[in-house]
Design a protein around this motif. Structure first.
Motif, PDB file in Angstrom:
ATOM      1  N   SER A 114       0.825  -1.209   0.000  1.00 30.96           N
ATOM      2  CA  SER A 114       0.000   0.000   0.000  1.00 30.96           C
ATOM      3  C   SER A 114       0.859   1.258   0.000  1.00 30.96           C
ATOM      4  N   VAL A 115       1.940   1.247   0.782  1.00 35.68           N
ATOM      5  CA  VAL A 115       2.847   2.402   0.832  1.00 35.68           C
ATOM      6  C   VAL A 115       3.488   2.629  -0.533  1.00 35.68           C
ATOM      7  N   LEU A 116       4.046   1.583  -1.126  1.00 36.71           N
ATOM      8  CA  LEU A 116       4.762   1.714  -2.389  1.00 36.71           C
ATOM      9  C   LEU A 116       3.820   2.063  -3.534  1.00 36.71           C
ATOM     10  N   SER A 117       2.612   1.481  -3.519  1.00 42.02           N
ATOM     11  CA  SER A 117       1.639   1.782  -4.559  1.00 42.02           C
ATOM     12  C   SER A 117       1.213   3.249  -4.498  1.00 42.02           C
ATOM     13  N   THR A 118       1.107   3.783  -3.289  1.00 44.05           N
ATOM     14  CA  THR A 118       0.747   5.195  -3.134  1.00 44.05           C
ATOM     15  C   THR A 118       1.834   6.094  -3.708  1.00 44.05           C
ATOM     16  N   ILE A 119       3.092   5.781  -3.434  1.00 46.02           N
ATOM     17  CA  ILE A 119       4.191   6.582  -3.976  1.00 46.02           C
ATOM     18  C   ILE A 119       4.201   6.525  -5.496  1.00 46.02           C
ATOM     19  N   GLU A 120       3.870   5.367  -6.060  1.00 46.95           N
ATOM     20  CA  GLU A 120       3.813   5.243  -7.512  1.00 46.95           C
ATOM     21  C   GLU A 120       2.687   6.094  -8.085  1.00 46.95           C
ATOM     22  N   ARG A 121       1.568   6.161  -7.383  1.00 51.53           N
ATOM     23  CA  ARG A 121       0.448   6.978  -7.858  1.00 51.53           C
ATOM     24  C   ARG A 121       0.814   8.464  -7.853  1.00 51.53           C
ATOM     25  N   VAL A 122       1.570   8.878  -6.849  1.00 52.98           N
ATOM     26  CA  VAL A 122       2.014  10.277  -6.804  1.00 52.98           C
ATOM     27  C   VAL A 122       2.935  10.565  -7.981  1.00 52.98           C
ATOM     28  N   SER A 123       3.797   9.623  -8.292  1.00 48.17           N
ATOM     29  CA  SER A 123       4.738   9.796  -9.396  1.00 48.17           C
ATOM     30  C   SER A 123       4.027   9.834 -10.740  1.00 48.17           C
ATOM     31  N   LYS A 124       3.025   8.950 -10.911  1.00 45.26           N
ATOM     32  CA  LYS A 124       2.280   8.849 -12.181  1.00 45.26           C
ATOM     33  C   LYS A 124       3.241   8.701 -13.378  1.00 45.26           C
ATOM     34  N   GLU A 125       4.293   7.921 -13.159  1.00 43.80           N
ATOM     35  CA  GLU A 125       5.295   7.632 -14.175  1.00 43.80           C
ATOM     36  C   GLU A 125       6.127   8.849 -14.567  1.00 43.80           C
ATOM     37  N   HIS A 126       6.004   9.947 -13.824  1.00 39.64           N
ATOM     38  CA  HIS A 126       6.841  11.120 -14.045  1.00 39.64           C
ATOM     39  C   HIS A 126       8.033  11.057 -13.087  1.00 39.64           C
ATOM     40  N   PRO A 127       9.107  11.799 -13.373  1.00 43.08           N
ATOM     41  CA  PRO A 127      10.254  11.804 -12.460  1.00 43.08           C
ATOM     42  C   PRO A 127       9.852  12.234 -11.056  1.00 43.08           C
ATOM     43  N   LEU A 128      10.498  11.633 -10.081  1.00 43.86           N
ATOM     44  CA  LEU A 128      10.176  11.898  -8.679  1.00 43.86           C
ATOM     45  C   LEU A 128      11.464  11.855  -7.864  1.00 43.86           C
ATOM     46  N   THR A 129      11.625  12.842  -6.974  1.00 40.80           N
ATOM     47  CA  THR A 129      12.766  12.853  -6.050  1.00 40.80           C
ATOM     48  C   THR A 129      12.258  12.503  -4.656  1.00 40.80           C
ATOM     49  N   ILE A 130      12.839  11.476  -4.056  1.00 38.56           N
ATOM     50  CA  ILE A 130      12.453  11.023  -2.716  1.00 38.56           C
ATOM     51  C   ILE A 130      13.653  11.158  -1.802  1.00 38.56           C
ATOM     52  N   VAL A 131      13.536  11.974  -0.758  1.00 36.75           N
ATOM     53  CA  VAL A 131      14.609  12.166   0.213  1.00 36.75           C
ATOM     54  C   VAL A 131      14.157  11.596   1.551  1.00 36.75           C
ATOM     55  N   LEU A 132      14.942  10.683   2.106  1.00 35.39           N
ATOM     56  CA  LEU A 132      14.642  10.073   3.403  1.00 35.39           C
ATOM     57  C   LEU A 132      15.785  10.401   4.354  1.00 35.39           C
TER      58      LEU A 132
END
Length: 335
Positions: free
Chosen positions: A154-172
């Motif tokens: 569920s967590v990973l699928s949500t991040i993918e939906r935010v990305s919508k196949e566009h570039p995404l920067t994730i900082v942890l």
């Protein structure tokens, strides 16, 4: 005699990390143009500038209209282990941000969140306020491994939906305090990043975490303290561009060993304690005698600086700081 206005300091600029930033921006551009994922780990001692470097990267990403997500672990108390950390604590700020984006856009729930997002309600109760969230599917009857995988999916699928196949920067940030489930999520995030246009930046105070040591696809940037040539530009920016007294430069260099946070706090402490002052001619003057240096009031370490700042707080300010220290970086207003 004429009264001088109170002297104040300016925010120091970004100094001494141009090569590291260029390396990160290059990975960002490759992620955007080629559609391939990249992962970078930034390590270094506290205050050395890891988070500041990542914030400069996110500024570059937003300027290029690339979406950013920022997660951060909650610091542990001395003696605590990561087993006692908040479950999925690294990702809580990300889900708060996604929830805010949904509310501001007015878009339906499924545009931002996985259809099974309700499995996260016990971990992120603030999600229950979102329109369209239903009662959580039961995890009863599942093994611990199956339940964890359903949550992680569920967590990973949500991040993918935010990305919508566009570039995404994730900082942890602060992953040295990551709880076990966050670590599993980070590992699966890295697995998926290989085939997605994601730039993942992990930040740790400690050395390379064991679970990342064998991942050859994760590049490593270790930040050292700044060399002496970078001390003066930082201090001079804080002094509003006015020439930095040589005595102050020497004192700060000896006290801080090039730690950027310590440099800023040391200059601020010198102003607060009266060792640094602005003259009627508009020049900065610094004087610290040997007696001052040997006294208890002269800060020698970062802990000394923090203790001095806390000691200067009013009683109501101190009470507020104590409450915030318990509540953490984020809390519900109802608490």
């Amino acid at each position: 005699p004429s009264l001088l206005p109170p002297a104040y300091l300016y925010r120091a600029g970004f100094v001494g990390r141009d090569q590291d930033l260029s390396r990160l921006v290059e990975r960002l551009e490759m992620t955007s143009s080629q559609g391939t994922g990249h992962s970078v780990l930034i390590t270094g001692e506290s205050g050395v500038g890891k988070s500041r470097l990542a914030s400069q990267l996110m500024r570059a990403a937003r300027k290029a209209r690339i979406s950013c997500l920022l997660g951060r672990s909650v610091p542990l108390q001395p003696g605590d282990s990561t087993e006692s950390a908040s479950v999925l604590g690294v990702f809580e700020p990300i889900f708060r941000n996604i929830a805010d984006r949904m509310c501001l856009s007015g878009a339906p729930l499924n545009d931002f969140f996985d259809p099974n997002i309700a499995v996260l309600l016990q971990i992120f109760p603030f999600l229950s306020r979102l329109e369209g969230v239903t009662i959580a599917p039961t995890l009863q009857g599942l093994s611990q491994g199956e339940a964890e995988q359903r949550i992680l999916t569920s967590v990973l699928s949500t991040i993918e939906r935010v990305s919508k196949e566009h570039p995404l920067t994730i900082v942890l940030d602060d992953i040295q305090w990551a709880d076990p489930l966050s670590i599993k999520c980070i590992q699966q995030l890295l697995n998926r990043a290989k085939s997605r246009p994601w730039l993942i930046v992990l930040i740790s105070n400690a050395e390379v975490p064991a679970y990342l040591s064998t991942r050859e696809e994760v590049e490593h940037i270790h930040l050292q303290t700044l060399s002496s040539q970078h001390h003066e530009p930082i201090i001079q920016e804080m002094l509003g561009g006015i020439r930095c007294p040589q005595a102050l430069l020497t004192y700060v260099g000896n006290q801080t060993q090039g730690n950027p946070l310590f440099i800023r706090m040391c200059v601020q402490a010198a102003l607060d304690d009266g060792y640094l002052r602005l003259t009627q001619k508009g020049e900065w003057f610094f004087e610290l005698t040997m007696d001052d240096l040997l006294s208890a009031s002269a800060p020698r370490t970062l802990r000394d600086l923090l203790d001095n700042r806390v000691a200067s707080l009013k009683q109501i300010e101190l009470q507020l700081c104590r409450a915030l220290a318990v509540l953490g970086r984020a809390t519900e207003l109802s608490r």
